[in-house]
Design an enzyme around this catalytic site. Structure first.
Site, short mmCIF file in Angstrom:
data_model
loop_
_atom_site.label_atom_id
_atom_site.label_comp_id
_atom_site.label_asym_id
_atom_site.label_seq_id
_atom_site.Cartn_x
_atom_site.Cartn_y
_atom_site.Cartn_z
N CYS A 119 37.81 35.02 44.36
CA CYS A 119 38.23 36.42 44.40
C CYS A 119 39.74 36.60 44.52
O CYS A 119 40.26 37.68 44.26
CB CYS A 119 37.52 37.16 45.53
SG CYS A 119 35.72 37.08 45.41
N HIS A 252 41.52 43.51 46.87
CA HIS A 252 40.28 43.00 46.27
C HIS A 252 39.13 43.89 46.72
O HIS A 252 38.99 44.22 47.89
CB HIS A 252 40.06 41.56 46.72
CG HIS A 252 38.70 41.04 46.47
ND1 HIS A 252 38.06 41.17 45.25
CD2 HIS A 252 37.81 40.40 47.28
CE1 HIS A 252 36.87 40.63 45.32
NE2 HIS A 252 36.68 40.16 46.54
N ASN A 282 31.73 44.17 43.75
CA ASN A 282 32.71 43.09 43.86
C ASN A 282 32.71 42.31 42.56
O ASN A 282 31.76 41.58 42.26
CB ASN A 282 32.34 42.19 45.04
CG ASN A 282 33.32 41.05 45.27
OD1 ASN A 282 34.19 40.81 44.45
ND2 ASN A 282 33.15 40.35 46.37
#
Length: 325
Positions: A119, A252, A282
């Protein structure tokens, strides 16, 4: 003359298949797994996510995001001399997704490679591209985050499968005489590999281990809220800036509670935080460039704004980038 790197165009791509929380509840119920919209929203802030079709790969999403970014920057693909793709879900074991994307763009000769920092991948990729531009290794770079995380999900585990989605985001990064990227800050700590991983691999034509995502949510949350504040303050110090200089925080997009905690610690109001986790879930390395493009196209982010980008991911990796847009 000092050489800098500036973002001159942004782009993004989401698969057309959108699954609301209600859709996920139905999908999981068919497997005997119970969850609810309230449960998902309360813990994550997520209300929907996008999943690719069976014949769509990370490079396909990356291509659409790159074409948008190139158009926004008014740069033809033929002028690109560096391609970096951040992904944990490559099209193949090898070659790189960046090489496949290069072919789809119809260009050849320039370096093209993947960065794997989960990520935090886009932050890592942007840091590498910035360094290459500053040292004369490139003038026009495509930096991309592209993921098809739906293919890594265990749909018998409600604590993880509702979190992730697919998508891509891209930027054109160009050499400039005026500052763009002001400072970067990246880190990793391998002792935390077990709290977020996909513990499988291919050997002898077979999948060995478990090819589905595993996560210790509480451990990830605890670690994330600490390192995100640390890296934000570190990159501000490197740039000689303060939190008062930040026009937009683009974190993020993992969990709204992590984002709220980071904003609180930096004393930033939530109306200065770009939030897309509610509609995208996500999307790992794609989440920051997706959120950036979303805010740019809505007209929220304007030329001259100071942006803080930051992410944290499996590895454990984390980092941030401070830039003038």
């Amino acid at each position: 003359m000092t050489r800098y790197a500036r973002i001159t165009g942004t782009g993004s791509s989401l698969p057309p298949r959108r699954l609301s929380n209600a859709d996920m509840v139905t999908l999981l119920a068919a497997r005997g797994v119970e969850t609810s919209d309230d449960w998902i929203v309360e813990r994550t802030g997520i209300r929907a996510r996008h999943f690719v079709a069976d014949n769509v790969y990370a490079s396909d999403l990356a291509l659409q995001a790159c074409l948008q970014a190139l158009d926004a920057a008014a740069v033809p693909a033929s002028e690109i001399d560096l391609i970096i793709v951040a992904t944990s879900t490559p099209d193949m074991v090898f070659p790189s997704t960046a090489a496949i994307l290069q072919q789809k763009l119809g260009v050849a000769g320039c370096p093209a490679f993947d960065v794997q920092a989960v990520c935090s991948g886009f932050i890592y990729a942007l840091t590498v591209a910035d360094a290459m531009i500053r040292t004369g290794g490139a003038r026009h770079a495509l930096v991309v985050g592209a993921e098809v995380f739906s293919r890594l999900l265990d749909f018998n585990d409600r604590t993880t499968c509702v979190l992730f989605g697919d998508g891509a985001g891209a930027v054109v990064l160009q050499a400039s005489d005026t500052p763009g990227i002001l400072a970067t800050d990246i880190h990793a700590d391998g002792k935390h590999t077990s709290i977020l991983c996909v513990p499988g691999h291919v050997a002898g034509g077979q999948i060995l281990g478990d090819p589905l995502l595993k996560m210790d949510g509480q451990a990830v949350f605890k670690l994330a809220v600490g390192v995100l504040e640390d890296t934000a303050r570190a990159v501000l110090d490197k740039a000689g800036r303060t939190t008062a200089d930040i026009d937009w925080l683009i974190p993020h997009q993992a969990n709204i509670r992590i984002m709220q905690s980071t904003a609180r610690k930096l004393k930033l109001p939530m109306d200065k935080v770009v939030v897309t986790v509610d509609q995208h879930g996500n999307t790992s390395a794609a989440s920051i460039p997706l959120a950036l493009d979303h805010a740019v196209r809505l007209g929220h982010i304007k030329k001259g704004d100071t942006l803080m980008l930051e992410g944290v991911g499996g590895g454990f990796t984390w980092g941030s980038v401070l830039l003038d847009f």
